[in-house]
Scaffold this motif. Structure first.
Motif, PDB file in Angstrom:
ATOM      1  N   GLN A 100       6.352   1.081   4.429  1.00  8.15           N
ATOM      2  CA  GLN A 100       6.732  -0.332   4.423  1.00  8.15           C
ATOM      3  C   GLN A 100       5.942  -1.123   5.468  1.00  8.15           C
ATOM      4  N   ALA A 101       5.759  -0.534   6.648  1.00  9.70           N
ATOM      5  CA  ALA A 101       4.984  -1.200   7.699  1.00  9.70           C
ATOM      6  C   ALA A 101       3.516  -1.316   7.299  1.00  9.70           C
ATOM      7  N   THR A 102       2.998  -0.285   6.665  1.00  8.36           N
ATOM      8  CA  THR A 102       1.604  -0.300   6.228  1.00  8.36           C
ATOM      9  C   THR A 102       1.369  -1.371   5.180  1.00  8.36           C
ATOM     10  N   PHE A 103       2.295  -1.478   4.231  1.00 10.01           N
ATOM     11  CA  PHE A 103       2.150  -2.491   3.183  1.00 10.01           C
ATOM     12  C   PHE A 103       2.209  -3.892   3.775  1.00 10.01           C
ATOM     13  N   ALA A 104       3.115  -4.104   4.733  1.00  5.31           N
ATOM     14  CA  ALA A 104       3.218  -5.429   5.361  1.00  5.31           C
ATOM     15  C   ALA A 104       1.924  -5.792   6.067  1.00  5.31           C
ATOM     16  N   ALA A 105       1.355  -4.817   6.779  1.00  7.39           N
ATOM     17  CA  ALA A 105       0.103  -5.073   7.488  1.00  7.39           C
ATOM     18  C   ALA A 105      -1.052  -5.255   6.513  1.00  7.39           C
ATOM     19  N   ALA A 106      -1.055  -4.512   5.427  1.00  8.16           N
ATOM     20  CA  ALA A 106      -2.152  -4.593   4.466  1.00  8.16           C
ATOM     21  C   ALA A 106      -2.231  -5.964   3.816  1.00  8.16           C
ATOM     22  N   ALA A 157      -6.268  -9.171  -0.386  1.00  2.97           N
ATOM     23  CA  ALA A 157      -6.538  -9.636  -1.746  1.00  2.97           C
ATOM     24  C   ALA A 157      -7.029  -8.492  -2.629  1.00  2.97           C
ATOM     25  N   THR A 158      -7.873  -7.622  -2.055  1.00  2.00           N
ATOM     26  CA  THR A 158      -8.387  -6.479  -2.813  1.00  2.00           C
ATOM     27  C   THR A 158      -7.255  -5.539  -3.192  1.00  2.00           C
ATOM     28  N   ILE A 159      -6.373  -5.264  -2.240  1.00  2.00           N
ATOM     29  CA  ILE A 159      -5.258  -4.356  -2.494  1.00  2.00           C
ATOM     30  C   ILE A 159      -4.328  -4.925  -3.546  1.00  2.00           C
ATOM     31  N   MET A 160      -4.039  -6.213  -3.466  1.00  2.00           N
ATOM     32  CA  MET A 160      -3.144  -6.815  -4.458  1.00  2.00           C
ATOM     33  C   MET A 160      -3.798  -6.825  -5.852  1.00  2.00           C
ATOM     34  N   GLY A 161      -5.119  -6.912  -5.883  1.00  4.33           N
ATOM     35  CA  GLY A 161      -5.815  -6.816  -7.157  1.00  4.33           C
ATOM     36  C   GLY A 161      -5.654  -5.439  -7.774  1.00  4.33           C
ATOM     37  N   GLN A 207       4.890   1.049 -11.899  1.00  5.35           N
ATOM     38  CA  GLN A 207       4.242   1.321 -10.617  1.00  5.35           C
ATOM     39  C   GLN A 207       4.262   0.075  -9.732  1.00  5.35           C
ATOM     40  N   GLN A 208       3.984  -1.076 -10.322  1.00  4.79           N
ATOM     41  CA  GLN A 208       4.031  -2.330  -9.561  1.00  4.79           C
ATOM     42  C   GLN A 208       5.423  -2.544  -8.969  1.00  4.79           C
ATOM     43  N   ALA A 209       6.444  -2.280  -9.778  1.00  4.46           N
ATOM     44  CA  ALA A 209       7.818  -2.488  -9.310  1.00  4.46           C
ATOM     45  C   ALA A 209       8.127  -1.541  -8.160  1.00  4.46           C
ATOM     46  N   ALA A 210       7.637  -0.297  -8.224  1.00  7.15           N
ATOM     47  CA  ALA A 210       7.892   0.650  -7.151  1.00  7.15           C
ATOM     48  C   ALA A 210       7.267   0.195  -5.847  1.00  7.15           C
ATOM     49  N   LEU A 211       6.019  -0.275  -5.903  1.00  9.00           N
ATOM     50  CA  LEU A 211       5.353  -0.764  -4.690  1.00  9.00           C
ATOM     51  C   LEU A 211       6.009  -2.047  -4.174  1.00  9.00           C
ATOM     52  N   ALA A 212       6.466  -2.897  -5.092  1.00 10.82           N
ATOM     53  CA  ALA A 212       7.137  -4.121  -4.668  1.00 10.82           C
ATOM     54  C   ALA A 212       8.419  -3.828  -3.919  1.00 10.82           C
ATOM     55  N   GLU A 213       9.105  -2.780  -4.355  1.00 10.97           N
ATOM     56  CA  GLU A 213      10.352  -2.365  -3.665  1.00 10.97           C
ATOM     57  C   GLU A 213      10.091  -2.021  -2.211  1.00 10.97           C
ATOM     58  N   TYR A 214       8.869  -1.542  -1.912  1.00 12.16           N
ATOM     59  CA  TYR A 214       8.529  -1.160  -0.554  1.00 12.16           C
ATOM     60  C   TYR A 214       7.695  -2.246   0.135  1.00 12.16           C
ATOM     61  N   GLY A 215       7.634  -3.428  -0.468  1.00  9.00           N
ATOM     62  CA  GLY A 215       7.044  -4.589   0.220  1.00  9.00           C
ATOM     63  C   GLY A 215       5.665  -4.981  -0.217  1.00  9.00           C
ATOM     64  N   LEU A 216       5.046  -4.243  -1.157  1.00  3.19           N
ATOM     65  CA  LEU A 216       3.688  -4.603  -1.577  1.00  3.19           C
ATOM     66  C   LEU A 216       3.777  -5.388  -2.878  1.00  3.19           C
ATOM     67  N   ALA A 217       4.029  -6.696  -2.725  1.00  3.61           N
ATOM     68  CA  ALA A 217       4.156  -7.565  -3.891  1.00  3.61           C
ATOM     69  C   ALA A 217       3.690  -8.970  -3.529  1.00  3.61           C
TER      70      ALA A 217
END
Length: 363
Positions: free
Chosen positions: A327-333, A340-344, A353-363
């Protein structure tokens, strides 16, 4: 036996039983006697059944397995007792292993004609414990152990195969110099397990998870002797683990740490494996959530082709510490120049898969 009381969590009292070193010889001798009595009874049972049955069918085979099951359980208990002593006393067990179990342990590994299952698996499990907990003193046994582990890795028996490939991984970590000359053969053997028919079935899945874990350990500790890029690309395509909870938490944790630190072993020197790593961690989250919810392993690859899993294993496949790190890594990323590259990369994934990452903050 002595007992040491402690409270590692501060909540529940915990008692550790320690077998004194002075008692090891007597205990191991007794275990050896029990194992030998089991072996003799098993052989007598098999011989009796074979004499009675001229044309064995599947029902006869299952009946024989049922007859042998109590003896198999006894072997497992003996190995657990010896292994516990090795974990507690570590290298201090070596003189007693040699003195008492040595004449019995080595034939368990090398004489396939005389020792039926589960005795070879018992010998392999003891080897694994010796290398993991009694290194480097136990390395004097590697000339016998390594060929036995390689042989067991190709065995049809799931338990023997699992304990053998786990042992190969342990040897890579504890004795990389000794493993290096055999690394190519080990990679070939482990890869064959992963691509074998039914490799991810309920019966074979745990052995396969351990084979993948062993490949990672070779890449981490014997990197000069193996093709790390080929290994790690295949590992990311295989993840997540669904059958062996202990190895799952270990390997998924390494993946989380790799994403957090930009580890080139996992992500590639040019970060070319970052998309595969993010897909793998998304699928690990899906499987973790399904296990915690009591539904067994979730389907990989976004859930299109759910594979057979262990319905009884409701263990977490990610530790709480690694969840927090992720979660901390995703917030920093998201806030980084790479955001922008990661979100792409994420937007190109499957919805699950998108929903799983969003649950941990990468959305």
């Amino acid at each position: 036996m002595s007992a040491e009381a402690s409270s590692p969590t501060g909540d529940q009292p915990h008692t550790t039983i320690v077998v004194p070193e002075a008692k090891l010889s007597t205990l191991f001798e007794h275990m050896q006697e029990v194992l030998e009595s089991v072996r003799q009874r098993r052989e007598a049972t098999v011989e009796e059944v074979v004499k009675r049955t001229t044309d064995a069918d599947d029902e006869d085979v299952e009946r024989l397995k049922d007859l042998l099951e109590p003896e198999t359980s006894l072997v497992t208990h003996c190995v657990d007792i010896i292994g516990y002593c090795i974990k507690m006393q570590r290298a201090r067990t070596m003189p007693y292993i040699g003195e008492v179990l040595g004449p019995y342990l080595m034939p368990l590994l090398t004489n396939k004609d005389s020792f039926m299952e589960p005795f070879r698996a018992a010998g392999i499990c003891l080897c694994d414990d010796l290398i993991e907990y009694a290194s480097p003193e136990s390395h004097i046994l590697l000339d016998t152990m390594l060929p036995a582990l390689l042989d067991g890795a190709s065995d049809a028996d799931d338990l023997l195969r699992q304990s053998s490939v786990y042992g190969l991984g342990v040897c890579a970590v504890r004795a990389p110099d000794r493993v290096a000359p055999l690394a190519g053969k080990m990679v070939e053997s482990l890869t064959a397990i992963i691509f074998a028919p039914g490799a991810r079935s309920y019966e074979s899945g745990s052995a396969t998870d351990n084979a993948v874990s062993a490949l990672i350990k070779l890449a981490r500790h014997v990197s000069a002797a193996v093709d790390c890029d080929a290994i790690m690309g295949g590992v990311l395509a295989y993840l997540p683990f669904k059958h062996d909870g202990i190895e799952a938490r270990l390997v998924h944790g390494w993946l989380v740490e790799a994403i957090a630190t930009g580890d080139p072993l996992w992500l590639g020197a040019d970060m070319s494996r970052m998309p595969a790593a993010l897909r793998a961690v998304a699928d690990a989250i899906i499987a973790h959530n399904a296990n915690v919810a009591g539904g067994g392993g979730g389907g990989g690859g976004g859930g299109d082709d759910e594979e057979e899993h262990d319905d009884d294993d409701d263990e977490a496949l990610l530790s709480e510490a690694h969840i927090a790190q992720l979660q901390a890594t995703f917030a920093a990323a998201k806030a980084s120049p790479m955001g922008a590259t990661i979100m792409g990369i994420v937007r190109a994934m499957k919805p699950k898969q998108q929903a799983a990452l969003a649950e941990y903050g990468l959305a």
